[in-house]
Design a protein around this motif. Structure first.
Motif, short mmCIF file in Angstrom:
data_model
loop_
_atom_site.label_atom_id
_atom_site.label_comp_id
_atom_site.label_asym_id
_atom_site.label_seq_id
_atom_site.Cartn_x
_atom_site.Cartn_y
_atom_site.Cartn_z
N ARG A 34 0.85 -1.19 0.00
CA ARG A 34 0.00 0.00 0.00
C ARG A 34 0.89 1.25 0.00
NH1 ARG A 34 -5.37 1.00 1.94
NH2 ARG A 34 -5.66 3.11 2.73
N ILE A 35 0.67 2.16 -0.93
CA ILE A 35 1.49 3.35 -1.07
C ILE A 35 0.64 4.59 -0.80
CG2 ILE A 35 3.01 4.66 -2.59
CD1 ILE A 35 3.01 2.16 -4.43
N GLN A 36 1.04 5.37 0.19
CA GLN A 36 0.42 6.66 0.42
C GLN A 36 1.27 7.69 -0.30
OE1 GLN A 36 -2.49 6.66 2.25
NE2 GLN A 36 -2.80 8.74 1.48
N VAL A 37 0.74 8.28 -1.36
CA VAL A 37 1.54 9.14 -2.23
C VAL A 37 1.74 10.53 -1.66
CG1 VAL A 37 1.67 10.15 -4.55
CG2 VAL A 37 0.81 7.82 -4.24
N PHE A 38 0.69 11.08 -1.00
CA PHE A 38 0.76 12.45 -0.50
C PHE A 38 0.56 12.49 1.01
CE2 PHE A 38 -0.78 13.07 -4.90
CZ PHE A 38 0.22 13.89 -5.37
N LYS A 39 1.20 13.47 1.65
CA LYS A 39 0.93 13.78 3.04
C LYS A 39 -0.30 14.68 3.11
CE LYS A 39 5.83 13.82 4.37
NZ LYS A 39 6.93 14.66 4.94
N ASP A 40 -0.78 14.91 4.34
CA ASP A 40 -1.95 15.77 4.50
C ASP A 40 -1.68 17.19 4.05
OD1 ASP A 40 -3.52 13.72 5.46
OD2 ASP A 40 -3.13 14.16 7.57
N ASP A 41 -0.40 17.62 4.11
CA ASP A 41 -0.09 18.98 3.68
C ASP A 41 0.15 19.08 2.18
OD1 ASP A 41 2.38 17.80 3.33
OD2 ASP A 41 3.41 18.98 4.87
N GLY A 42 -0.01 17.96 1.47
CA GLY A 42 0.13 17.96 0.02
C GLY A 42 1.52 17.61 -0.48
N ASN A 43 2.50 17.52 0.40
CA ASN A 43 3.85 17.12 -0.02
C ASN A 43 3.91 15.63 -0.30
OD1 ASN A 43 5.35 19.58 0.04
ND2 ASN A 43 5.22 19.56 2.27
N GLY A 44 4.96 15.23 -1.05
CA GLY A 44 5.12 13.82 -1.36
C GLY A 44 5.41 12.98 -0.13
N PHE A 45 5.08 11.69 -0.23
CA PHE A 45 5.16 10.81 0.94
C PHE A 45 5.76 9.46 0.54
CE2 PHE A 45 2.80 8.54 4.52
CZ PHE A 45 3.60 9.09 5.50
N MET A 46 6.82 9.50 -0.28
CA MET A 46 7.33 8.26 -0.85
C MET A 46 8.69 7.84 -0.30
SD MET A 46 6.23 8.93 -4.80
CE MET A 46 7.15 7.51 -5.38
N GLY A 47 9.35 8.72 0.45
CA GLY A 47 10.65 8.37 0.97
C GLY A 47 11.76 8.60 -0.06
N PHE A 48 13.00 8.35 0.37
CA PHE A 48 14.15 8.61 -0.49
C PHE A 48 15.15 7.47 -0.43
CE2 PHE A 48 12.58 12.83 0.55
CZ PHE A 48 12.69 13.50 -0.65
N ASN A 49 15.88 7.32 -1.52
CA ASN A 49 17.11 6.54 -1.53
C ASN A 49 18.27 7.52 -1.55
OD1 ASN A 49 15.89 3.96 -1.67
ND2 ASN A 49 15.61 4.19 -3.86
N VAL A 50 19.31 7.23 -0.79
CA VAL A 50 20.47 8.12 -0.73
C VAL A 50 21.63 7.44 -1.45
CG1 VAL A 50 22.04 9.42 0.75
CG2 VAL A 50 19.67 9.00 1.49
N TYR A 51 22.21 8.14 -2.42
CA TYR A 51 23.34 7.62 -3.19
C TYR A 51 24.59 8.46 -2.92
CZ TYR A 51 20.01 4.88 -5.92
OH TYR A 51 19.04 3.99 -6.31
N ASN A 52 25.71 7.78 -2.85
CA ASN A 52 27.00 8.43 -2.70
C ASN A 52 27.80 8.24 -3.99
OD1 ASN A 52 30.09 7.73 -1.06
ND2 ASN A 52 29.22 9.74 -1.40
N ILE A 53 28.30 9.33 -4.56
CA ILE A 53 29.11 9.24 -5.78
C ILE A 53 30.51 8.80 -5.38
CG2 ILE A 53 30.06 10.49 -7.75
CD1 ILE A 53 27.61 12.29 -7.66
N GLN A 54 30.91 7.61 -5.81
CA GLN A 54 32.18 7.02 -5.40
C GLN A 54 33.04 6.68 -6.62
OE1 GLN A 54 31.51 3.64 -2.84
NE2 GLN A 54 30.19 4.78 -1.44
N THR A 55 34.35 6.68 -6.40
CA THR A 55 35.29 6.25 -7.43
C THR A 55 35.31 4.72 -7.43
OG1 THR A 55 36.64 8.21 -7.06
CG2 THR A 55 37.66 6.39 -8.27
N VAL A 56 34.96 4.10 -8.55
CA VAL A 56 34.90 2.65 -8.63
C VAL A 56 36.04 2.08 -9.48
CG1 VAL A 56 32.42 2.53 -8.22
CG2 VAL A 56 33.27 2.78 -10.56
N ASP A 57 36.70 2.93 -10.24
CA ASP A 57 37.84 2.53 -11.06
C ASP A 57 38.57 3.81 -11.45
OD1 ASP A 57 39.62 1.02 -12.45
OD2 ASP A 57 38.16 0.09 -13.80
N GLN A 58 39.71 3.67 -12.07
CA GLN A 58 40.47 4.85 -12.46
C GLN A 58 39.64 5.73 -13.40
OE1 GLN A 58 44.21 3.99 -14.33
NE2 GLN A 58 44.88 6.13 -14.33
N ASN A 59 39.41 6.96 -12.96
CA ASN A 59 38.63 7.94 -13.72
C ASN A 59 37.21 7.47 -14.02
OD1 ASN A 59 38.65 10.58 -14.75
ND2 ASN A 59 38.84 9.84 -16.86
#
Length: 227
Positions: free
Chosen positions: A183-208
């Motif tokens: 079950r997905i609640q898309v909006f909060k009562d104030d109208g903002n989104g209610f889906m959560g976030f994924n956090v990504y870190n930009i990392q060096t995985v190989d030369q350049n």
């Protein structure tokens, strides 16, 4: 190292990183980036990746995707099947790096073919792009809420303030069911989104070479899950 809060879209991030890699080589900025930055590969290519290394990007959680209708639309999309969308040809030229006959802004050396279609990888990328997810979910909720209000005899026709208020409240409260039955609640009562976030870190995985590495998930109740 300097930490900078970045709230802007990907095209602005692209310009910023180009400036950093050429003009401020002796200072490294670590960005805390809003969802507008996204996980675009163009922002971590070559020297841009070096300038962006260490950045934390907050991206809308797209794991709640409701169904495959948008992917199917992209799979079947061709320029010849387009019904007068003036922006599709420009998008097509950018993706396939080609020019249509009669294009006023010739930028590439090859012509666009009428039969070209998006690859599976391109479709996955476009469909999971957070703005696509936003629009997809919001459109579903608005359509469901509208049907609910229109099924109310007192709101036929839809002309009163009371019906408008019902529609807004219904839009905020209407849930969606994901493909996995969640079950997905898309909006909060104030109208903002209610889906959560994924956090990504930009990392060096190989030369350049750099990549977006998922380091944390924040659900719609602000609970943290480290990956």
């Amino acid at each position: 190292m300097k930490i900078v809060l970045f709230i802007g879209i990907d095209t602005i991030a692209e310009i910023l990183l180009d400036k950093l890699k050429t003009e401020i080589a002796d200072v490294h900025f670590t960005f805390l980036a809003s969802e507008g930055w996204g996980t675009h590969s163009m922002l971590i290519e070559g020297d841009r990746g070096k300038a962006a290394a260490g950045t934390l990007v907050f991206v809308t959680n797209d794991s709640f995707y409701v169904d495959g209708s948008f992917k199917l639309y992209l799979q079947n999309l061709t320029v010849t099947a387009n019904h007068g969308d003036p922006w599709l040809k420009k998008f097509w030229e950018n993706v396939f790096k080609c020019d249509f006959q009669g294009s006023y802004n010739k930028r590439y050396t090859k012509s666009c073919g009428d039969s070209s279609q998006f690859s599976k990888q391109q479709i996955e990328t476009f469909a999971s792009f957070q703005r696509s997810v936003h629009v997809h979910h919001a459109t579903y909720v608005i359509e469901k809420a509208y049907r609910e209000v229109m099924n109310n005899v007192s709101c036929q026709p839809f002309r009163t303030r009371a019906c408008a208020d019902k529609f807004v409240n219904s839009t905020k409260k209407t849930p969606l069911i994901s493909g996995t039955g969640e079950r997905i609640q898309v909006f909060k009562d104030d109208g903002n989104g209610f889906m959560g976030f994924n956090v990504y870190n930009i990392q060096t995985v190989d030369q350049n070479k750099h990549d977006y590495v998922k380091v944390r998930k924040i659900d719609n109740w602000n609970r943290f899950e480290t990956t």
